[in-house]
Design a protein around this motif. Sequence first.
Motif, PDB file in Angstrom:
ATOM      1  N   MET A 133      17.472  37.104  25.677  1.00 21.06           N
ATOM      2  CA  MET A 133      18.563  37.851  26.305  1.00 21.06           C
ATOM      3  C   MET A 133      19.557  36.897  26.966  1.00 21.06           C
ATOM      4  O   MET A 133      20.772  37.056  26.849  1.00 21.06           O
ATOM      5  CB  MET A 133      17.987  38.832  27.333  1.00 21.06           C
ATOM      6  CG  MET A 133      17.110  39.921  26.731  1.00 21.06           C
ATOM      7  SD  MET A 133      16.123  40.830  27.967  1.00 21.06           S
ATOM      8  CE  MET A 133      17.415  41.645  28.898  1.00 21.06           C
ATOM      9  N   LEU A 134      19.020  35.908  27.667  1.00 21.10           N
ATOM     10  CA  LEU A 134      19.898  34.944  28.321  1.00 21.10           C
ATOM     11  C   LEU A 134      20.644  34.087  27.297  1.00 21.10           C
ATOM     12  O   LEU A 134      21.834  33.779  27.466  1.00 21.10           O
ATOM     13  CB  LEU A 134      19.078  34.048  29.254  1.00 21.10           C
ATOM     14  CG  LEU A 134      18.394  34.740  30.443  1.00 21.10           C
ATOM     15  CD1 LEU A 134      17.510  33.749  31.206  1.00 21.10           C
ATOM     16  CD2 LEU A 134      19.435  35.348  31.384  1.00 21.10           C
ATOM     17  N   ARG A 135      19.943  33.717  26.241  1.00 22.42           N
ATOM     18  CA  ARG A 135      20.563  32.878  25.211  1.00 22.42           C
ATOM     19  C   ARG A 135      21.745  33.601  24.566  1.00 22.42           C
ATOM     20  O   ARG A 135      22.735  32.961  24.163  1.00 22.42           O
ATOM     21  CB  ARG A 135      19.520  32.491  24.166  1.00 22.42           C
ATOM     22  CG  ARG A 135      19.948  31.333  23.269  1.00 22.42           C
ATOM     23  CD  ARG A 135      18.806  30.899  22.370  1.00 22.42           C
ATOM     24  NE  ARG A 135      17.701  30.362  23.154  1.00 22.42           N
ATOM     25  CZ  ARG A 135      16.496  30.915  23.234  1.00 22.42           C
ATOM     26  NH1 ARG A 135      16.233  32.038  22.568  1.00 22.42           N
ATOM     27  NH2 ARG A 135      15.543  30.365  23.947  1.00 22.42           N
ATOM     28  N   ALA A 136      21.647  34.919  24.472  1.00 23.58           N
ATOM     29  CA  ALA A 136      22.760  35.684  23.897  1.00 23.58           C
ATOM     30  C   ALA A 136      24.017  35.600  24.757  1.00 23.58           C
ATOM     31  O   ALA A 136      25.135  35.837  24.267  1.00 23.58           O
ATOM     32  CB  ALA A 136      22.343  37.141  23.721  1.00 23.58           C
ATOM     33  N   LEU A 137      23.840  35.249  26.027  1.00 30.28           N
ATOM     34  CA  LEU A 137      24.981  35.062  26.923  1.00 30.28           C
ATOM     35  C   LEU A 137      25.341  33.586  27.089  1.00 30.28           C
ATOM     36  O   LEU A 137      26.181  33.243  27.916  1.00 30.28           O
ATOM     37  CB  LEU A 137      24.661  35.655  28.302  1.00 30.28           C
ATOM     38  CG  LEU A 137      24.474  37.173  28.388  1.00 30.28           C
ATOM     39  CD1 LEU A 137      24.062  37.571  29.798  1.00 30.28           C
ATOM     40  CD2 LEU A 137      25.750  37.904  27.987  1.00 30.28           C
ATOM     41  N   ARG A 141      17.324  28.859  31.060  1.00 23.14           N
ATOM     42  CA  ARG A 141      16.614  28.743  32.341  1.00 23.14           C
ATOM     43  C   ARG A 141      16.513  27.299  32.827  1.00 23.14           C
ATOM     44  O   ARG A 141      16.263  27.063  34.006  1.00 23.14           O
ATOM     45  CB  ARG A 141      15.211  29.353  32.237  1.00 23.14           C
ATOM     46  CG  ARG A 141      14.245  28.591  31.362  1.00 23.14           C
ATOM     47  CD  ARG A 141      12.808  29.079  31.561  1.00 23.14           C
ATOM     48  NE  ARG A 141      12.597  30.445  31.105  1.00 23.14           N
ATOM     49  CZ  ARG A 141      11.551  31.183  31.483  1.00 23.14           C
ATOM     50  NH1 ARG A 141      10.644  30.683  32.314  1.00 23.14           N
ATOM     51  NH2 ARG A 141      11.399  32.399  31.025  1.00 23.14           N
ATOM     52  N   ARG A 142      16.649  26.354  31.967  1.00 29.58           N
ATOM     53  CA  ARG A 142      16.556  24.955  32.377  1.00 29.58           C
ATOM     54  C   ARG A 142      17.904  24.377  32.790  1.00 29.58           C
ATOM     55  O   ARG A 142      17.955  23.306  33.394  1.00 29.58           O
ATOM     56  CB  ARG A 142      15.991  24.103  31.241  1.00 29.58           C
ATOM     57  CG  ARG A 142      14.655  24.577  30.690  1.00 29.58           C
ATOM     58  CD  ARG A 142      13.534  24.431  31.692  1.00 29.58           C
ATOM     59  NE  ARG A 142      12.267  24.966  31.169  1.00 29.58           N
ATOM     60  CZ  ARG A 142      11.156  25.051  31.865  1.00 29.58           C
ATOM     61  NH1 ARG A 142      11.120  24.632  33.118  1.00 29.58           N
ATOM     62  NH2 ARG A 142      10.060  25.552  31.329  1.00 29.58           N
ATOM     63  N   GLU A 143      18.983  25.074  32.469  1.00 28.30           N
ATOM     64  CA  GLU A 143      20.305  24.477  32.655  1.00 28.30           C
ATOM     65  C   GLU A 143      21.196  25.223  33.640  1.00 28.30           C
ATOM     66  O   GLU A 143      21.820  24.617  34.501  1.00 28.30           O
ATOM     67  CB  GLU A 143      21.012  24.365  31.297  1.00 28.30           C
ATOM     68  CG  GLU A 143      20.288  23.459  30.305  1.00 28.30           C
ATOM     69  CD  GLU A 143      20.976  23.420  28.956  1.00 28.30           C
ATOM     70  OE1 GLU A 143      22.042  24.078  28.808  1.00 28.30           O
ATOM     71  OE2 GLU A 143      20.470  22.744  28.026  1.00 28.30           O
ATOM     72  N   ASN A 144      21.289  26.541  33.521  1.00 31.56           N
ATOM     73  CA  ASN A 144      22.281  27.260  34.324  1.00 31.56           C
ATOM     74  C   ASN A 144      21.796  28.600  34.865  1.00 31.56           C
ATOM     75  O   ASN A 144      22.607  29.434  35.272  1.00 31.56           O
ATOM     76  CB  ASN A 144      23.579  27.473  33.517  1.00 31.56           C
ATOM     77  CG  ASN A 144      23.296  27.910  32.085  1.00 31.56           C
ATOM     78  OD1 ASN A 144      22.269  28.520  31.806  1.00 31.56           O
ATOM     79  ND2 ASN A 144      24.208  27.585  31.180  1.00 31.56           N
ATOM     80  N   ALA A 237      19.684  47.529  28.513  1.00 29.04           N
ATOM     81  CA  ALA A 237      19.542  46.250  29.198  1.00 29.04           C
ATOM     82  C   ALA A 237      20.658  45.291  28.810  1.00 29.04           C
ATOM     83  O   ALA A 237      21.164  44.535  29.649  1.00 29.04           O
ATOM     84  CB  ALA A 237      18.178  45.644  28.876  1.00 29.04           C
ATOM     85  N   TRP A 238      21.054  45.329  27.553  1.00 28.16           N
ATOM     86  CA  TRP A 238      22.150  44.458  27.132  1.00 28.16           C
ATOM     87  C   TRP A 238      23.452  44.833  27.849  1.00 28.16           C
ATOM     88  O   TRP A 238      24.205  43.960  28.284  1.00 28.16           O
ATOM     89  CB  TRP A 238      22.338  44.527  25.622  1.00 28.16           C
ATOM     90  CG  TRP A 238      23.542  43.769  25.150  1.00 28.16           C
ATOM     91  CD1 TRP A 238      24.680  44.279  24.609  1.00 28.16           C
ATOM     92  CD2 TRP A 238      23.744  42.348  25.216  1.00 28.16           C
ATOM     93  NE1 TRP A 238      25.578  43.290  24.320  1.00 28.16           N
ATOM     94  CE2 TRP A 238      25.024  42.080  24.688  1.00 28.16           C
ATOM     95  CE3 TRP A 238      22.964  41.290  25.663  1.00 28.16           C
ATOM     96  CZ2 TRP A 238      25.541  40.792  24.595  1.00 28.16           C
ATOM     97  CZ3 TRP A 238      23.486  40.009  25.580  1.00 28.16           C
ATOM     98  CH2 TRP A 238      24.755  39.769  25.053  1.00 28.16           C
ATOM     99  N   SER A 239      23.705  46.118  28.000  1.00 26.59           N
ATOM    100  CA  SER A 239      24.910  46.531  28.724  1.00 26.59           C
ATOM    101  C   SER A 239      24.855  46.098  30.181  1.00 26.59           C
ATOM    102  O   SER A 239      25.887  45.789  30.788  1.00 26.59           O
ATOM    103  CB  SER A 239      25.106  48.049  28.615  1.00 26.59           C
ATOM    104  OG  SER A 239      24.079  48.747  29.317  1.00 26.59           O
TER     105      SER A 239
END
Length: 252
Positions: A133-137, A141-144, A237-239
């Motif tokens: 989910m985070l990668r899609a944005l 978690r290791r960077e930002n 959740a995506w919204s």
Amino acid sequence: MLKEIGIEIFWPQGARELPAEEAPVLLNALDEPPPPVRARAPAPVPRESAPVRPQPLVARERTGGVGDMGWDALQAAVAACQACKLCEGRHNTVFGVGPQQADWLVIGEAPGENEDLQGEPFVGQAGKLLDNMLRALGLDRRENVYIANVLKCRPPGNRNPEPEEIAQCEPFLRRQVELVQPKIILAMGRFAVQSLLQTTEPIGRLRGRVHRYNDVPLVVTYHPAYLLRNLPDKAKAWSDLVLARSVLQGRG
């Protein structure tokens, strides 16, 4: 380290009283015996005391110091915390992961079995879904993104957190928010949402709006573990993530 987190330990001082000895009295057979002479009791001899183990941390002992802690002291305080019964069964405390300052702060509920074993939040299948989910944005978690939980120890059998346990961990989480200085908080799961917002409203009624925690904008969404069991709600959740990104970009 204990001094650093604001706890004082008092070592009991013990003393052994020695019985006083009466001075000898010389009697003269022809005279009246003189009055007995009272000897001074010897000074108490100190007795070496056994060290006293520190008492478990409780909220009132650490509330004053947590707000001044840096990252190292805060993580050490979490690792040493015995403020509630969750410490009895844990393998590891789960402090958090990510850069020490980040625009995004993701807050979950409590560690599960995998998190307890590895000492990191959101690992296992739910963690993989969150990473996707985070990668899609464009986030990692290791960077930002900084990721933390409301509770730092796993409840037995992954049961629901209890109010006392949430209250004991709250000063730690509040200080993490202050140190990370996020621009947006994404609260995931009912217990995380309700404890952060101090409400009993269900997630369905809190979604789609911007809330605030410690003056930071907060967006509510479902926990990844819930989404694995309820696939149709992934679109919701995506919204929620898109709303959070819009708030961060000033368009929310």
